[in-house]
Design a protein around this motif. Structure first.
Motif, PDB file in Angstrom:
ATOM      1  N   ARG A 660      76.128  58.150  32.251  1.00  0.00           N
ATOM      2  CA  ARG A 660      75.167  57.821  31.205  1.00  0.00           C
ATOM      3  C   ARG A 660      74.581  59.076  30.591  1.00  0.00           C
ATOM      4  O   ARG A 660      74.305  59.123  29.395  1.00  0.00           O
ATOM      5  CB  ARG A 660      74.046  56.955  31.781  1.00  0.00           C
ATOM      6  CG  ARG A 660      74.490  55.529  32.001  1.00  0.00           C
ATOM      7  CD  ARG A 660      73.370  54.729  32.573  1.00  0.00           C
ATOM      8  NE  ARG A 660      72.856  55.395  33.777  1.00  0.00           N
ATOM      9  CZ  ARG A 660      71.945  54.876  34.562  1.00  0.00           C
ATOM     10  NH1 ARG A 660      71.426  53.721  34.274  1.00  0.00           N
ATOM     11  NH2 ARG A 660      71.534  55.516  35.618  1.00  0.00           N
ATOM     12  N   VAL A 661      74.385  60.103  31.423  1.00  0.00           N
ATOM     13  CA  VAL A 661      73.842  61.351  30.897  1.00  0.00           C
ATOM     14  C   VAL A 661      74.839  61.993  29.944  1.00  0.00           C
ATOM     15  O   VAL A 661      74.460  62.563  28.920  1.00  0.00           O
ATOM     16  CB  VAL A 661      73.485  62.306  32.062  1.00  0.00           C
ATOM     17  CG1 VAL A 661      73.175  63.685  31.540  1.00  0.00           C
ATOM     18  CG2 VAL A 661      72.295  61.760  32.823  1.00  0.00           C
ATOM     19  N   ALA A 662      76.144  61.865  30.263  1.00  0.00           N
ATOM     20  CA  ALA A 662      77.161  62.512  29.438  1.00  0.00           C
ATOM     21  C   ALA A 662      77.421  61.756  28.139  1.00  0.00           C
ATOM     22  O   ALA A 662      78.033  62.292  27.239  1.00  0.00           O
ATOM     23  CB  ALA A 662      78.463  62.643  30.227  1.00  0.00           C
ATOM     24  N   SER A 663      76.942  60.513  28.022  1.00  0.00           N
ATOM     25  CA  SER A 663      77.266  59.751  26.804  1.00  0.00           C
ATOM     26  C   SER A 663      76.163  59.853  25.764  1.00  0.00           C
ATOM     27  O   SER A 663      75.021  60.142  26.074  1.00  0.00           O
ATOM     28  CB  SER A 663      77.500  58.279  27.096  1.00  0.00           C
ATOM     29  OG  SER A 663      77.568  58.016  28.436  1.00  0.00           O
ATOM     30  N   ASP A 664      76.550  59.573  24.518  1.00  0.00           N
ATOM     31  CA  ASP A 664      75.594  59.584  23.406  1.00  0.00           C
ATOM     32  C   ASP A 664      74.815  58.296  23.331  1.00  0.00           C
ATOM     33  O   ASP A 664      73.708  58.260  22.828  1.00  0.00           O
ATOM     34  CB  ASP A 664      76.329  59.687  22.065  1.00  0.00           C
ATOM     35  CG  ASP A 664      77.212  60.876  22.005  1.00  0.00           C
ATOM     36  OD1 ASP A 664      76.753  61.942  22.408  1.00  0.00           O
ATOM     37  OD2 ASP A 664      78.350  60.743  21.549  1.00  0.00           O
ATOM     38  N   MET A 665      75.468  57.208  23.771  1.00  0.00           N
ATOM     39  CA  MET A 665      74.852  55.903  23.622  1.00  0.00           C
ATOM     40  C   MET A 665      75.000  55.131  24.919  1.00  0.00           C
ATOM     41  O   MET A 665      75.986  55.283  25.627  1.00  0.00           O
ATOM     42  CB  MET A 665      75.537  55.122  22.500  1.00  0.00           C
ATOM     43  CG  MET A 665      75.105  55.532  21.136  1.00  0.00           C
ATOM     44  SD  MET A 665      76.383  55.184  19.941  1.00  0.00           S
ATOM     45  CE  MET A 665      77.498  56.514  20.224  1.00  0.00           C
ATOM     46  N   VAL A 666      74.008  54.301  25.231  1.00  0.00           N
ATOM     47  CA  VAL A 666      74.066  53.492  26.432  1.00  0.00           C
ATOM     48  C   VAL A 666      73.891  52.033  26.028  1.00  0.00           C
ATOM     49  O   VAL A 666      73.017  51.703  25.234  1.00  0.00           O
ATOM     50  CB  VAL A 666      72.960  53.910  27.427  1.00  0.00           C
ATOM     51  CG1 VAL A 666      72.954  52.993  28.627  1.00  0.00           C
ATOM     52  CG2 VAL A 666      73.151  55.345  27.873  1.00  0.00           C
TER      53      VAL A 666
END
Lengths: 737, 53
Positions: A660-666
């Protein structure tokens, strides 16, 4: 409320239990050191992802207030958090209280959130908007009188009063622009704020001079109006950023990781950051392995789904090496730590993620590109109009006046609102659809996407097995049900759920044999449920299905098959992406049989099985080099490097923290369908941004020749400014329909 | 035009009163949770008497 209370049942297998230790270890260690001696904080902050209405507020506040030791609780529905004043209590005491009334809650680290600083900056901006709004109203009232034909002494009086209001306002409300203009000048760059500051200062100075000499035109109203509109843009921008930042902080603050260390026969719960190589730690069934290590004692099964994407649990015995992030399933394990924190395999993956993220940080947004061309052009235009008029008329006062008018008219009021207004309304709309945007430029990058790469386990599927077929004689079903519900193994749980309508039989001597299965005694005969090799069952066909075997003493073992459940909305999402002309690819670390089955079910033509974590990142990298703009959708540790490498990335809320930290959107809900919709919304948002640029440039193209010709009046400046700002904002709001 | 000596201070005073009200609202944290405040009206918890603080 029914759907809310059902949610906690997912906790058995869903990766909610622990945290990504290595990613949190570094900042955590820092924080622990800063805090000196950890004292129990009186104020606890819990995140409430499900709270959404008036009833939720009263339910939560009442339940917490009724708990002994709680002095007060206040829900903030905008941020979906509750702040509890409870000296001596910990989050672990309060989370079950909320779980009992059906609300999911997570501990947030108040230090990591550091809400006060972000809040203060926001309140500061609001205050400046309020002051400049007040000043604008009053100066406008006076200006209207001047425009309607106030003469001589009256006009001078009105100009002086306007000046008395406008000058302190510009000095106070303009500070954010002056500070940022000064910073960019020191760095020898021309930002958007340099022409703004210049226009503010020049307009004020020229107006004071004109008023002192009983001139006809004073631009006090323009200066104040400029402040007001630009501050609104600045505040919207700040708010979207603050929400993104708090979402990111919330994700890292979720679940402070701890481990159980064995010291002299006693168990101590310590932060993961304090683990050293050689420490013995105990991992209970259902717990996440906090550090890399070797199994010393115990036997169990290990779920590696988040690390490798395999759906099948792996047996673990003494001597086996385990990696941080895996989940222990059936029996307690004692592990000797071989690498913790920065040395662990998790930390190496994190380093990979950071490297990839730096590469993506170089993306220049539309606003930056516009500002880059805009600032020099404005300066050149104003300066050349000054030179031209000075040479043409020889009148310094006239030339400065015209240059100031050009600067004021070209000032990027609408430009400053064009992007923030669209970003605010688009991210608000996506948030309501269940997608949280963490990064400011994510929307623009998402709009460019032409290829979508999916992970399988936990992304397209729920990562939770579901009973497919139980090839059991009718009489044995109650026995199987009773046996299955005694185990916490995910396959046994799925079997128990699948046979829910069958009345369980009475069993005696139920024992779970970690790594093998569960056995019991029924009517004097031994019954077993477990792995094929343990029951001496024939090797089943190699297919997409997971299987477990049920055997009764003196009978042939029966095969029970399971399939991984599709995530709701997965089929619609893939279909919608295909219809929109996107290339859809499935990359999984799982067995080819399972992957091909799913690809066929969803109609994905391009798929690859058994891909390693670095393999995924390389594949995404290769696609990008070939010119594709990749959207990566994944949840596991094996996806993190690929998520960070992709042009844009999405992960579900059930994903591991690192992902989740590595993604732009959750994705905040379970449904995957918003992903396809988000691309469409993002494309519409960038179209709106471009339209807004065209609108504001259009007004400039109309007004600048008038200013250059020397016909600009304060009335014209005020009209151009407010009309363009209002049109741009209305255009942005059209997104919400 | 003598009326201006009264009207201008009056209009400025009214504007200042609005500004002070806004600053007070900001200071007393009334913009912290706009969504929650909107929903709280719907609850009948403190309809009879104000919430003791």
């Amino acid at each position: 409320m029914a759907e809310l209370s059902a949610a906690p049942s997912a906790a058995v297998f869903a990766p909610r239990l622990g945290a990504c230790p290595a990613c949190d270890a570094v900042p955590l260690a820092q924080r622990l050191a800063d805090r000196a001696e950890a004292q129990a904080p009186a104020r606890l902050i819990l995140s409430l992802p499900q709270a959404h209405c008036a009833i939720c507020i009263t339910d939560i506040e009442d339940a917490l207030a009724a708990h002994p030791g709680v002095r007060g609780a206040r829900v903030n529905l905008t941020l979906r958090r509750v702040t509890v004043d409870a000296p001596g209590l910990t989050a672990a005491d309060l989370i079950p209280v909320l779980a009992r009334i059906g609300y999911e809650a997570h501990e947030l680290d108040p230090d990591a959130l550091a809400t006060t600083t972000a809040d203060r900056a926001g309140r500061d901006l609001l205050m400046r908007i309020g002051v400049s709004g007040f000043a604008m109203m009053n100066v406008m009232v006076l200006s209207v009188a001047v425009w309607s034909g106030a003469e001589a002494a009256t006009r001078d009086l009105f100009h002086w009063i306007s000046g008395a209001i406008a000058l302190p306002t510009v000095a106070f409300a303009g500070q954010p622009f002056f500070a940022s203009a000064w910073a960019s000048l020191k760095a020898r760059r021309l930002g958007m704020d340099v022409p703004i500051s210049l226009a503010l200062i020049l307009a004020s100075a020229i107006s004071v001079f004109e008023t002192a000499h009983s001139g006809h035109h004073a631009y006090f109203d323009a200066a104040v109006m400029l402040c007001f509109f630009l501050l609104i843009g600045r505040y919207l921008d700040h708010r979207t950023r603050a929400i993104a930042r708090s979402a990111a902080a919330e994700l890292t603050a979720l679940e402070v990781p701890r481990a159980t260390r064995l010291q002299g026969g006693a168990e101590h719960v310590v932060p993961v950051a304090e683990l050293r190589a050689g420490d013995l730690i105990r991992v209970r069934p259902g717990g996440r392995i906090p550090a890399d290590g070797e199994v010393v004692d115990g036997a169990s099964e290990i779920d590696r789904a988040l690390l490798t994407g395999e759906t099948l649990p792996v047996p673990a015995q003494p001597g086996m090496m385990l990696s941080a992030g895996e989940v222990n399933l059936t029996g307690p394990l004692v592990i000797r730590v071989t690498a913790a924190g920065q040395d662990s395999s998790l930390a190496r993956l994190t380093a990979l993620v950071e490297a990839a993220e730096n590469a993506r940080g170089r993306y220049t947004s539309l606003a930056e590109r516009a500002a880059r061309g805009y600032s020099p052009a404005v300066h050149a235009l104003a300066f050349s109009s000054f030179l031209g008029w000075f040479w043409f008329s020889g009148d310094l006062r006239l030339a400065v006046n015209i240059a100031a008018a050009v600067l004021i008219i070209t000032c990027p009021c609408a430009l400053g609102l064009a992007v923030p207004a669209v970003a605010t309304s688009a991210s608000g709309r996506l948030f309501r659809r269940g997608l949280l945007i963490k990064d400011g430029t994510a929307l623009e990058r998402l709009a460019e996407v032409d290829t979508v790469v999916f992970d399988k386990t936990g992304t397209l599927t729920m990562g939770q097995p579901q009973l497919l077929a139980a090839d059991l004689p009718e009489g044995l079903r109650p026995v199987a049900r009773a046996l299955a519900q005694a185990s916490s193994h995910p396959l046994a749980q799925a079997l128990a759920a699948g046979l829910a309508e069958v009345e369980p039989a009475t069993l005696t001597e139920v024992t779970e044999i970690p790594g093998k299965g569960i056995t019991a005694c029924w009517n004097g005969r031994m019954v077993r449920l477990g792995r094929a090799d343990w029951l001496d069952a024939p090797e089943g066909p190699e297919d997409a299905l997971l299987s477990s075997w049920f055997g009764i003493e003196g009978g042939a073992p029966c095969r029970i098959t399971f399939s991984d459940r599709l995530r709701p909305g997965a089929a619609e999402c893939v279909a919608a992406l295909g219809a929109a002309g996107k290339r859809v690819i499935l990359l999984s670390g799982d067995r080819p049989a399972a992957v091909s089955h799913l690809a066929a079910e969803l109609g994905i033509a391009e798929w690859q099985a058994g891909v390693s974590p670095t393999g995924k990142a390389e594949r995404v990298g290769a696609l990008s080099e070939a010119g594709a703009k990749v959207l990566m959708v994944g949840d596991g540790l094996n996806d993190t490097a690929a998520l960070a490498r992709a042009h844009a990335s999405v992960s579900p809320a059930s994903a591991l923290d690192a992902a989740r930290v590595a993604s732009d959107m959750v994705l905040t809900g379970q449904d995957l369908a918003p992903v396809a919709e988000a691309i469409a919304i993002a494309q519409r948002a960038t179209t709106r941004i471009r339209e807004n640029f065209v609108i504001s440039f259009g007004y400039n193209v109309l007004a600048v020749p008038i200013a250059l010709a020397g016909f600009a009046t304060p009335l014209l400046a005020a009209l151009a400014m407010s009309i363009s700002s209002v049109t741009v904002t209305l255009n942005a709001l059209r997104l919400n329909r | 035009m003598d009326i201006l000596t009264i009207l201008i201070p009056v209009s400025l005073g009214l504007g200042a009163a609005g500004l002070l009200a806004f600053i007070w609202a900001l200071r007393s944290r009334q913009f912290e949770d706009p969504k929650g405040d909107g929903e709280r009206i719907l609850s009948d918890r403190w309809d009879d008497r104000p919430r003791p603080d």
